[in-house]
Design an enzyme around this catalytic site. Structure first.
Site, PDB file in Angstrom:
ATOM      1  N   ASP A  37       0.832  -1.199   0.000  1.00  0.00           N
ATOM      2  CA  ASP A  37       0.000   0.000   0.000  1.00  0.00           C
ATOM      3  C   ASP A  37       0.874   1.259   0.000  1.00  0.00           C
ATOM      4  OD1 ASP A  37      -1.848   2.076   0.654  1.00  0.00           O
ATOM      5  OD2 ASP A  37      -3.114   0.643   1.710  1.00  0.00           O
ATOM      6  N   THR A  73      -7.240   4.106  -1.035  1.00  0.00           N
ATOM      7  CA  THR A  73      -6.963   2.685  -0.817  1.00  0.00           C
ATOM      8  C   THR A  73      -8.110   1.770  -1.212  1.00  0.00           C
ATOM      9  OG1 THR A  73      -5.388   3.156   0.944  1.00  0.00           O
ATOM     10  CG2 THR A  73      -6.402   0.970   0.954  1.00  0.00           C
ATOM     11  N   ASN A  94     -13.216   6.001   0.132  1.00  0.00           N
ATOM     12  CA  ASN A  94     -13.043   5.321   1.414  1.00  0.00           C
ATOM     13  C   ASN A  94     -14.232   5.559   2.333  1.00  0.00           C
ATOM     14  OD1 ASN A  94     -10.539   4.406   0.605  1.00  0.00           O
ATOM     15  ND2 ASN A  94      -9.355   5.649   2.029  1.00  0.00           N
ATOM     16  N   TYR A 158      -9.300  -8.495   8.640  1.00  0.00           N
ATOM     17  CA  TYR A 158      -8.084  -7.691   8.627  1.00  0.00           C
ATOM     18  C   TYR A 158      -7.579  -7.414  10.035  1.00  0.00           C
ATOM     19  CZ  TYR A 158      -4.804  -3.925   7.797  1.00  0.00           C
ATOM     20  OH  TYR A 158      -3.669  -3.153   7.766  1.00  0.00           O
ATOM     21  N   ASP A 194       2.684   2.805   3.250  1.00  0.00           N
ATOM     22  CA  ASP A 194       1.661   3.843   3.187  1.00  0.00           C
ATOM     23  C   ASP A 194       1.604   4.636   4.490  1.00  0.00           C
ATOM     24  OD1 ASP A 194      -0.841   5.034   1.895  1.00  0.00           O
ATOM     25  OD2 ASP A 194      -1.666   4.258   3.766  1.00  0.00           O
ATOM     26  N   HIS A 198       2.514   8.706   4.863  1.00  0.00           N
ATOM     27  CA  HIS A 198       1.632   9.736   5.408  1.00  0.00           C
ATOM     28  C   HIS A 198       2.336  10.543   6.498  1.00  0.00           C
ATOM     29  CE1 HIS A 198      -2.174   9.060   3.417  1.00  0.00           C
ATOM     30  NE2 HIS A 198      -2.125   7.758   3.664  1.00  0.00           N
ATOM     31  N   ASP A 241      -1.595   0.532  -4.577  1.00  0.00           N
ATOM     32  CA  ASP A 241      -2.888   1.128  -4.904  1.00  0.00           C
ATOM     33  C   ASP A 241      -2.786   2.581  -5.368  1.00  0.00           C
ATOM     34  OD1 ASP A 241      -1.954   1.641  -2.370  1.00  0.00           O
ATOM     35  OD2 ASP A 241      -3.923   1.616  -1.408  1.00  0.00           O
ATOM     36  N   HIS A 242      -1.705   3.252  -5.003  1.00  0.00           N
ATOM     37  CA  HIS A 242      -1.540   4.666  -5.329  1.00  0.00           C
ATOM     38  C   HIS A 242      -0.138   5.095  -4.915  1.00  0.00           C
ATOM     39  CE1 HIS A 242      -1.889   5.237  -1.012  1.00  0.00           C
ATOM     40  NE2 HIS A 242      -3.064   4.615  -1.043  1.00  0.00           N
ATOM     41  N   HIS A 351      -2.585  11.112  -0.469  1.00  0.00           N
ATOM     42  CA  HIS A 351      -2.998  10.657  -1.794  1.00  0.00           C
ATOM     43  C   HIS A 351      -4.493  10.894  -1.928  1.00  0.00           C
ATOM     44  CE1 HIS A 351      -4.621   7.061   0.221  1.00  0.00           C
ATOM     45  NE2 HIS A 351      -3.529   7.143   0.959  1.00  0.00           N
TER      46      HIS A 351
END
Length: 413
Positions: A37, A73, A94, A158, A194, A198, A241-242, A351
């Site tokens: 990610d 995401t 999201n 998760y 990810d 951030h 994903d980005h 993102h």
């Protein structure tokens, strides 16, 4: 040969051939889909990545992977899994609101995440299972909900605290376990790059540590597959994903200085503010004020639902809001009431921006027996990965927005 012996011989031969066909199907190559990610397209230039380098030299690398919009995401992971743009997958952000269900979706809302009503299309694990290919998901957006009434054979809720090597061990065990069905297709997901992007920003020197940790995870995975004797039989697809953009406290749009946010429904905030009108009398006034501010200020663009650009593939879904305000790359959207909290917790990287921004591009790597060694390709949209995975698994894809033609050149004939 007597008639009876002839019949017996034919039956034995038919059974043998059927057994061979089943064995060929079972001995087909495995497929493993991995997401790091938030791994930006240029992170390989920021650190020492010997495992990625070897993987790329022996496989395929795209110069970037173009996310769907918004470049967040959940929309992107589900688009990779289904080959659908958000206006067809149902995952338009999201955070979402569905007027017909009168329900909201938040990525941290366990009830929403597990509710199949939010997910449209057919994710790759269901396409596989429907055609006799056993799948396992650890972890992937949509895999915790019984989409189309089913889960993969193996799946887990998760757990952000699950050790990353334990995730690899779990999936490798699914491929090789005894006394239980083994999988032919599996997913893996890692979030640390990810999270650190951030908090630190994509250009921070300290990002090198986390890029190299990702590289070490790939090395560990390869070693485990080699020790189990299946590395040469495993097609591995690595995506993100980005990407990630640098942020600044100086680039903030205070939307409540433009409109009265108490008269609208703020479905999502930044960098794509998604707004529904709850007061029809205020709708035209709000649009006029935002359009005027767009001309006088910098940092954002305003689109009514009908004006949303076609290349975002977003406007033709009921969950897409009446209006969206899209921050320019590197800007954020907030309010005066949220500003102090926002600045204190301001992410250094973000993102979600226009998917045409180079900063938003992720990675696509592939390696395995069915890929052309040493291939290098131009950036492409991630919706095309689904059809390629179906091709690798020998299954018929469900309806989707991608095309196998885009990636045909990287597959061995």
């Amino acid at each position: 040969m007597s008639y009876l012996k002839s019949i017996t011989f034919c039956l034995v031969l038919a059974i043998s051939l059927a057994g061979c066909e089943n064995k060929v199907e079972k001995d087909q190559n495995f497929l493993l889909l991995i997401s790091f990610d938030g791994f930006k397209h240029d992170y390989f230039d920021r650190a020492e990545t010997p495992n990625f380098d070897k993987f790329i030299a022996e496989g395929v690398k795209a110069d970037g992977l173009i996310p769907v919009f918004p470049s967040k995401t959940f929309p992107n992971h589900y688009s990779i899994a289904t080959g659908l743009y958000p206006e067809n997958s149902g995952i338009v952000s999201n955070s979402m609101y569905d007027k017909e269900m009168d329900k909201s979706y938040r990525i941290g809302d366990r009830e929403a995440v597990e509710n199949p009503a939010w997910y449209q299309g057919e994710p790759i694990w269901n396409t596989a299972e429907r055609q006799g290919v056993t799948a396992g998901t650890l972890f992937w957006v949509g895999s915790e909900a019984p989409v189309n009434g089913k889960h993969a054979t193996y799946w887990k809720v998760y757990d952000t605290n699950m050790d990353e090597r334990a995730r690899i061990d779990t999936v490798v065990n699914w491929f090789t376990q005894r006394n239980e069905p083994t999988v032919d297709f599996a997913t893996l997901y890692f979030s640390e790059v990810d999270s650190q992007g951030h908090s630190r920003g994509p250009s921070a020197d300290s990002m090198r540590v986390y890029i190299e940790q990702a590289d070490a995870l790939l090395g560990y995975l390869v070693k485990q597959l080699q020790e189990k004797g299946i590395y040469e039989r495993t097609n591995i697809v690595i995506v993100s994903d980005h990407g990630m953009s640098e942020m600044s406290a100086d680039r903030v749009v205070l939307i409540d200085q433009i409109i009265d946010v108490t008269k609208v429904q703020m479905v999502d905030w930044t960098p794509v503010a998604m707004i529904n009108f709850t007061d029809s009398a205020y709708a035209s006034e709000a649009v006029a004020k935002l359009k005027q501010a767009e001309q006088e200020m910098e940092g954002f663009r305003v689109f009514t639902k009908d004006e949303i650009p076609a290349y975002w593939h977003l406007k033709n879904h009921p969950r897409t809001t009446d209006l969206i305000v899209v921050a320019d790359n590197g800007w954020q959207i907030t309010s005066r009431n949220r500003l102090n909290f926002f600045i204190q917790g301001l992410p250094t990287g973000m993102h979600g921006f226009d998917n045409r921004e180079k900063d938003m591009q992720g990675i696509f790597l592939a390696h395995g027996p069915n890929f052309v060694k040493g291939s290098r390709i131009e950036p492409f949209e991630n919706v095309h990965i689904y059809e390629m995975m179906c091709e690798l698994l020998g299954i018929e894809p469900a309806q989707n927005d991608g095309s196998i033609a885009i990636l045909k050149s990287i597959l061995k004939k």
